[in-house]
Scaffold this motif. Structure first.
Motif, PDB file in Angstrom:
ATOM      1  N   SER A 156       0.861  -1.142  -0.216  1.00  0.00           N
ATOM      2  CA  SER A 156      -0.027   0.140  -0.273  1.00  0.00           C
ATOM      3  C   SER A 156       1.226   1.472   0.073  1.00  0.00           C
ATOM      4  O   SER A 156       2.246   1.342   0.263  1.00  0.00           O
ATOM      5  N   PRO A 157       1.007   2.327  -0.092  1.00  0.00           N
ATOM      6  CA  PRO A 157       1.195   3.259  -0.360  1.00  0.00           C
ATOM      7  C   PRO A 157       1.049   3.933   1.311  1.00  0.00           C
ATOM      8  O   PRO A 157       2.591   4.389   1.387  1.00  0.00           O
ATOM      9  N   ALA A 158       0.500   4.262   2.108  1.00  0.00           N
ATOM     10  CA  ALA A 158       0.778   3.902   3.396  1.00  0.00           C
ATOM     11  C   ALA A 158       2.130   3.709   4.051  1.00  0.00           C
ATOM     12  O   ALA A 158       2.783   3.880   5.024  1.00  0.00           O
ATOM     13  N   ALA A 159       1.907   2.189   3.637  1.00  0.00           N
ATOM     14  CA  ALA A 159       3.131   1.540   3.994  1.00  0.00           C
ATOM     15  C   ALA A 159       4.681   1.911   3.668  1.00  0.00           C
ATOM     16  O   ALA A 159       5.650   2.055   4.853  1.00  0.00           O
ATOM     17  N   LEU A 160       4.475   2.275   2.657  1.00  0.00           N
ATOM     18  CA  LEU A 160       5.791   2.504   1.681  1.00  0.00           C
ATOM     19  C   LEU A 160       5.626   3.926   2.270  1.00  0.00           C
ATOM     20  O   LEU A 160       7.541   4.133   2.806  1.00  0.00           O
TER      21      LEU A 160
END
Length: 215
Positions: free
Chosen positions: A61-65
């Motif tokens: 996910s973008p959040a994890a990145l």
């Protein structure tokens, strides 16, 4: 979110990091006018590490990145910039986690959250000659572009133009935060290094935008 959203986020993080590294001297020289001159060096050393690690950041996910990038920045960017920029990335990650798509509205919300986090961490407000004086007006313009139905290219152009205009306008402000605040009225006449850095980052991203990942 889609795999394209994740790939686009990685593309943006890499662009930010490379721009910080490439402009180490420019950012340092700007900071040296009224500050201690270490801004460019600190930013470059931390973002060099981001460049080394970005391909290995989580791809679910973008959040994890973005959270992974925030951890690198917080730990590897020196001085006060590490906590400030790291907080900005972390707040963006937390906001991305609440959305199902990386839409213009989501990006605006992420930028708003970043600004709020930076305000809290740096105890700074709009008008005190910090990077907030570029970030907030540019985010306002991006929100207007989204409301107008602008496509991604046009919205980014408006965001970049607003960022540069606002960054240049910090020359008229007196520094109220950080080492630059010690110079008092002498800080009027030169732009804030952090605000200019954001403008340069936005300009580079616009130049590279045609090469972004696509579905």
């Amino acid at each position: 979110m889609t795999s394209t959203d994740v790939a686009t986020t990685r593309f943006v993080v890499r662009s930010i990091a490379q721009t910080a590294v490439d402009n180490e001297k420019e950012f340092g020289d700007l900071d040296a006018v009224v500050g201690d001159g270490d801004f460019g060096f600190s930013l470059a050393r931390g973002f060099e590490k981001v460049l080394e690690e970005v391909d290995g950041y989580p791809g679910d996910s973008p959040a994890a990145l973005l959270q992974a990038a925030a951890m690198t920045i917080s730990s590897r960017v020196g001085g006060t910039s590490g906590p400030i920029w790291g907080t900005g990335f972390l707040r963006a990650a937390m906001t991305a986690r609440t959305s199902d798509a990386l839409s213009a509205e989501t990006v605006v919300a992420m930028l708003r959250a970043s600004a709020e986090g930076i305000m809290a961490r740096g105890k700074a407000q709009l008008g005190e000659k910090t990077l907030l004086d570029a970030l907030i007006p540019a985010t306002d313009e991006l929100e207007r572009a989204a409301a107008d139905g602008a496509d991604a290219d046009a919205a980014l152009q408006r965001f970049m133009t607003a960022m540069r205009t606002a960054a240049d306008a910090t020359s008229e402000l007196q520094a109220m935060r950080g080492r630059a605040s010690y110079s008092g009225a002498r800080s009027v006449g030169s732009p804030d290094a952090g605000a200019v850095a954001l403008a340069v980052i936005a300009e580079r991203l616009l130049d590279q935008w045609a090469d972004r990942p696509r579905p």
